[in-house]
Design a protein around this motif. Sequence first.
Motif, PDB file in Angstrom:
ATOM      1  N   SER A 196       0.834  -1.215   0.000  1.00  0.00           N
ATOM      2  CA  SER A 196       0.000   0.000   0.000  1.00  0.00           C
ATOM      3  C   SER A 196       0.863   1.257   0.000  1.00  0.00           C
ATOM      4  O   SER A 196       0.619   2.191  -0.756  1.00  0.00           O
ATOM      5  CB  SER A 196      -0.920  -0.009   1.221  1.00  0.00           C
ATOM      6  OG  SER A 196      -0.151  -0.007   2.412  1.00  0.00           O
ATOM      7  N   PHE A 197       1.899   1.275   0.832  1.00  0.00           N
ATOM      8  CA  PHE A 197       2.711   2.493   0.928  1.00  0.00           C
ATOM      9  C   PHE A 197       3.695   2.645  -0.235  1.00  0.00           C
ATOM     10  O   PHE A 197       4.388   3.655  -0.330  1.00  0.00           O
ATOM     11  CB  PHE A 197       3.458   2.532   2.275  1.00  0.00           C
ATOM     12  CG  PHE A 197       4.394   1.386   2.497  1.00  0.00           C
ATOM     13  CD1 PHE A 197       3.951   0.196   3.031  1.00  0.00           C
ATOM     14  CD2 PHE A 197       5.734   1.508   2.161  1.00  0.00           C
ATOM     15  CE1 PHE A 197       4.815  -0.871   3.228  1.00  0.00           C
ATOM     16  CE2 PHE A 197       6.609   0.455   2.358  1.00  0.00           C
ATOM     17  CZ  PHE A 197       6.139  -0.751   2.891  1.00  0.00           C
ATOM     18  N   LEU A 198       3.747   1.634  -1.112  1.00  0.00           N
ATOM     19  CA  LEU A 198       4.591   1.732  -2.304  1.00  0.00           C
ATOM     20  C   LEU A 198       3.750   1.707  -3.582  1.00  0.00           C
ATOM     21  O   LEU A 198       4.257   1.422  -4.657  1.00  0.00           O
ATOM     22  CB  LEU A 198       5.604   0.585  -2.329  1.00  0.00           C
ATOM     23  CG  LEU A 198       6.653   0.580  -1.213  1.00  0.00           C
ATOM     24  CD1 LEU A 198       7.536  -0.658  -1.306  1.00  0.00           C
ATOM     25  CD2 LEU A 198       7.517   1.834  -1.271  1.00  0.00           C
ATOM     26  N   SER A 199       2.453   2.002  -3.454  1.00  0.00           N
ATOM     27  CA  SER A 199       1.613   1.979  -4.650  1.00  0.00           C
ATOM     28  C   SER A 199       1.792   3.288  -5.433  1.00  0.00           C
ATOM     29  O   SER A 199       2.252   4.304  -4.894  1.00  0.00           O
ATOM     30  CB  SER A 199       0.140   1.795  -4.272  1.00  0.00           C
ATOM     31  OG  SER A 199      -0.299   2.904  -3.536  1.00  0.00           O
ATOM     32  N   GLY A 214       0.440   8.102   3.180  1.00  0.00           N
ATOM     33  CA  GLY A 214      -0.881   8.571   2.751  1.00  0.00           C
ATOM     34  C   GLY A 214      -1.332   9.880   3.377  1.00  0.00           C
ATOM     35  O   GLY A 214      -2.493  10.261   3.237  1.00  0.00           O
ATOM     36  N   PHE A 215      -0.431  10.578   4.046  1.00  0.00           N
ATOM     37  CA  PHE A 215      -0.799  11.895   4.591  1.00  0.00           C
ATOM     38  C   PHE A 215      -0.579  12.934   3.499  1.00  0.00           C
ATOM     39  O   PHE A 215       0.557  13.284   3.182  1.00  0.00           O
ATOM     40  CB  PHE A 215       0.048  12.221   5.823  1.00  0.00           C
ATOM     41  CG  PHE A 215      -0.160  11.266   6.954  1.00  0.00           C
ATOM     42  CD1 PHE A 215      -1.339  11.281   7.687  1.00  0.00           C
ATOM     43  CD2 PHE A 215       0.806  10.336   7.283  1.00  0.00           C
ATOM     44  CE1 PHE A 215      -1.554  10.384   8.727  1.00  0.00           C
ATOM     45  CE2 PHE A 215       0.609   9.438   8.322  1.00  0.00           C
ATOM     46  CZ  PHE A 215      -0.571   9.458   9.048  1.00  0.00           C
ATOM     47  N   THR A 216      -1.646  13.410   2.919  1.00  0.00           N
ATOM     48  CA  THR A 216      -1.533  14.327   1.784  1.00  0.00           C
ATOM     49  C   THR A 216      -2.728  15.270   1.739  1.00  0.00           C
ATOM     50  O   THR A 216      -3.834  14.897   2.119  1.00  0.00           O
ATOM     51  CB  THR A 216      -1.442  13.536   0.461  1.00  0.00           C
ATOM     52  OG1 THR A 216      -1.542  14.455  -0.636  1.00  0.00           O
ATOM     53  CG2 THR A 216      -2.559  12.515   0.330  1.00  0.00           C
ATOM     54  N   THR A 217      -2.465  16.490   1.256  1.00  0.00           N
ATOM     55  CA  THR A 217      -3.572  17.441   1.080  1.00  0.00           C
ATOM     56  C   THR A 217      -4.299  17.173  -0.231  1.00  0.00           C
ATOM     57  O   THR A 217      -5.386  17.690  -0.457  1.00  0.00           O
ATOM     58  CB  THR A 217      -3.050  18.889   1.045  1.00  0.00           C
ATOM     59  OG1 THR A 217      -2.171  19.018  -0.075  1.00  0.00           O
ATOM     60  CG2 THR A 217      -2.309  19.250   2.316  1.00  0.00           C
ATOM     61  N   GLY A 218      -3.658  16.419  -1.126  1.00  0.00           N
ATOM     62  CA  GLY A 218      -4.276  16.120  -2.412  1.00  0.00           C
ATOM     63  C   GLY A 218      -4.139  17.244  -3.424  1.00  0.00           C
ATOM     64  O   GLY A 218      -4.823  17.227  -4.445  1.00  0.00           O
ATOM     65  N   PRO A 270      -3.414  -0.247  -9.770  1.00  0.00           N
ATOM     66  CA  PRO A 270      -2.974  -1.113  -8.662  1.00  0.00           C
ATOM     67  C   PRO A 270      -4.188  -1.746  -7.984  1.00  0.00           C
ATOM     68  O   PRO A 270      -5.253  -1.124  -7.920  1.00  0.00           O
ATOM     69  CB  PRO A 270      -2.282  -0.144  -7.691  1.00  0.00           C
ATOM     70  CG  PRO A 270      -2.085   1.127  -8.443  1.00  0.00           C
ATOM     71  CD  PRO A 270      -3.129   1.162  -9.509  1.00  0.00           C
ATOM     72  N   PRO A 271      -4.053  -2.951  -7.441  1.00  0.00           N
ATOM     73  CA  PRO A 271      -5.172  -3.527  -6.681  1.00  0.00           C
ATOM     74  C   PRO A 271      -5.264  -2.879  -5.295  1.00  0.00           C
ATOM     75  O   PRO A 271      -4.249  -2.558  -4.695  1.00  0.00           O
ATOM     76  CB  PRO A 271      -4.779  -5.006  -6.556  1.00  0.00           C
ATOM     77  CG  PRO A 271      -3.299  -5.034  -6.724  1.00  0.00           C
ATOM     78  CD  PRO A 271      -2.907  -3.858  -7.559  1.00  0.00           C
TER      79      PRO A 271
END
Lengths: 781, 62
Positions: free
Chosen positions: A59-62, A126-130, A686-687
């Motif tokens: 997940s953290f390398l997707s 996954g900590f992001t403002t987007g 990615p799955p």
Amino acid sequence: MDSKPSKARSAGGETKRIVYNDDVVRWFIAASVVFAIVGLLVGVIVALQLAFWQANVASFLSFGRLRPLHTNAVIFAFVGNMLFAGIYHSTQRLVKARLASDTLSKVHFWGWQLIIVAAALTLPLGFTTGKEYAELEWPIDLAIAAIWVVFAINFFWTLAKRAEKHLYVAIWFYIATIVTVAVLHIVNSLEIPVFGLKSYSIYGGAKDALVQWWYGHNAVAFFLTTPILGIMYYYVPKAAERPVYSYRLSIVHFWALVFLYIWAGPHHLLNSALPDWAQSLGMVFSLMLWAPSWGGMVNGLLTLRGAWQKLRDDPVLKFFAAGVTFYGMATFEGPLLSIKSVNGLGHYTDWIIGHVHSGALGWNGFMAAGFFYWVVPRLYGTKLRSPRLANTHFWLGTVGILLYMISMWVAGITQGMMWRAVNDQGALLYPNFVETLIALRPMYWTRLFGGTLYLVGMLLMAWNLWQTIAGKKPVEASVEVYVEPATEQPRWTELVFARPMIGAVLAIALVVAFGVADVIGAITALFLAVLIGVGTIFLGQLFHKEGKPTWHRLLEGRAMIFTVITVLAVLAGGVAELIPVLVVKPAEAGMKHLQPYSSLELEGRDIYIREGCYVCHSQMIRPFRWETMRYGDASRLEDSIYDHPFQWGSKRTGPDLAREGQKYPNLWHYKHMTDPRSISEGSNMPPYAYLLDGKVDFSLTNKKVSAMKSVGVPYTDQQVSASAADARAQADVIVKDLADNGATAAPDSELVALIAYLQRLGRKNVEPTSAAPSAQRQDTR
Amino acid sequence: MLSQMFRQLFSDNPLTAFPSVGLAIFMTVFAAVTVNVLRRRASSYDEVAKLPLADEEVRHER
């Protein structure tokens, strides 16, 4: 200028010796080289993931999480550290002063590295403002602002201590960089913290889009371009051992660039729901940018006049010449892509990726390499270990960039053409999006190969530089400067209220009057504006005394006033462009039926942002027939009005999702997210099966809904207080629907929340529902 | 005629005058800078252009 100390000696004047602070330059260079390799390596990994989906191993390398890491690492870690090194090294020498504070220099260096480490940890988690190129969450944003202020103080304090009064053109570019990046970062990062590492942008929908791309475009302009131009204006003459081709051209280049660049952001939003006037403005100013950009390129290249034969053997000049040429290519392509019709073809495709990399790899990467090869041996009092290896690096890099760019041009134009292709009956020729993706696969492998070559070149550079300094001690550089006796400087009022300023202000006022007056008034105003403009120039010529400095020359010696005028030039564009969109309120009538996201949909949206879905999926259907046939009605302003941040996207590796809601049953999304290939054969998505195990923390839902309300989303108090219970209730309905169709999911699983969000997209005018369409529609993946 | 044109341009939103005014400011300043720079002889900038080459730097071990 170089004779000043000797003049002083012969005249019995006073001199003093200055020792430059090159330690901080060495540290920034070392950090830049390390992070160049890290950033490029992550780039190679994400390129592999696009060609070979199995490379999404965790997940953290997707892809969705690594892609922001790649862009941030290259922009802020590699180029950022390089530009700090270049600015500190050249500024000390140009103004003949040691950096003002060793402590501030250390705080700047270590503070920036801590920010990079924080980014490297938070983005994969996954900590992001987007918001693209501004993904870092609010505590890191605050740290960036603080460290930038430290940098600014250190820089301007150094200018205040300078022995050389005249500010060379490179310094102007550095000043523009420092003040503009501060403004951009602060305005774009205004957000409401929800908790620790979570915030929502205070802007929503089109407002957020405009602010974001005003920032995004000018991050390219004022972080990746103006400081590197300053570096070009200092180091290309140094390496070529001759002055810049035309100093006059450099002055025009500077003022035109700082005035024009700030306006061009909306070219990232052409054919979108942004008001048409803003789009046209972005297009026109982008086209005008052609002139100063090419002026700068020509000035850089012609500085090598009479030294072209040196390019055969000197890797430094090779890198500089190619870097400046890539600058010219990228700044030709940028305005070209800003033409609305060309943008209609190229936007959302890999053409844009190719364009960006011609600038990043060609301009930034090659200028950095040329700078490192020139400066590192000098910082250690030695010669480059292997010029031959540097030449090998040059050719590997050049071939790598060309393979990258050409493959992305081909991929982009191919995909753009396939999206719009229709058959004789007017139906889409390639209705399944995945067909257009499969056609690009050979190009994705070619891109991967080109990027790998470029990375290998950088590894050679790192080894070469390491061998150059191995066993060597850093040398100290000093210079004897002439201490000018205190002379009376013109007061600031003499500069601000000088004839050229008064003439310019009057002429501007009359040009404005021309725009708003009636016919006679307009003609009179225009006549007077021309008269005053010409008159001011004529009077300047008439009263100019031989040997006396001109107004602009005086201005170049006054750093503070110069900075203020630069800020005004930059703000003129930013304020004029942003304010109309930021203050305008949408028509009440169009708003009445709009419902904000339910609390579960909001949770699902946060997961969508966390996973970086926006880097591959847009939510903006452009008003083209081929887009409305494929995705549904063209997007409208109100569609995204409650989106904090907006999710219009900038690239379609997958299809647009603006009207995805209720197109497919919940089960379809369940299968598609857990195993994309089971629904869409050939997909490179990615799955996301791990979302089934991930749990939504409903105890935080209330805070999120409350934060959204504080930025203007019209939640009622009742909706806020019942947000967690509402979310659970909606999740139960989806879980039951899935169970009825043979799939199992926990009500608090992240996948259920994400399905709720996806089913809501494009359906702002309905109460939250989880009802799925009764029949599965034709799959257009 | 001109006023009609501008009225029509700003009829939807009078705030769109901002970018037009900004454009006017840019054009004026750009013209002024260009004329101001080009009317000087290139040689008058020679001394400034040579600043990067004005290096009497001495390097020594620490």
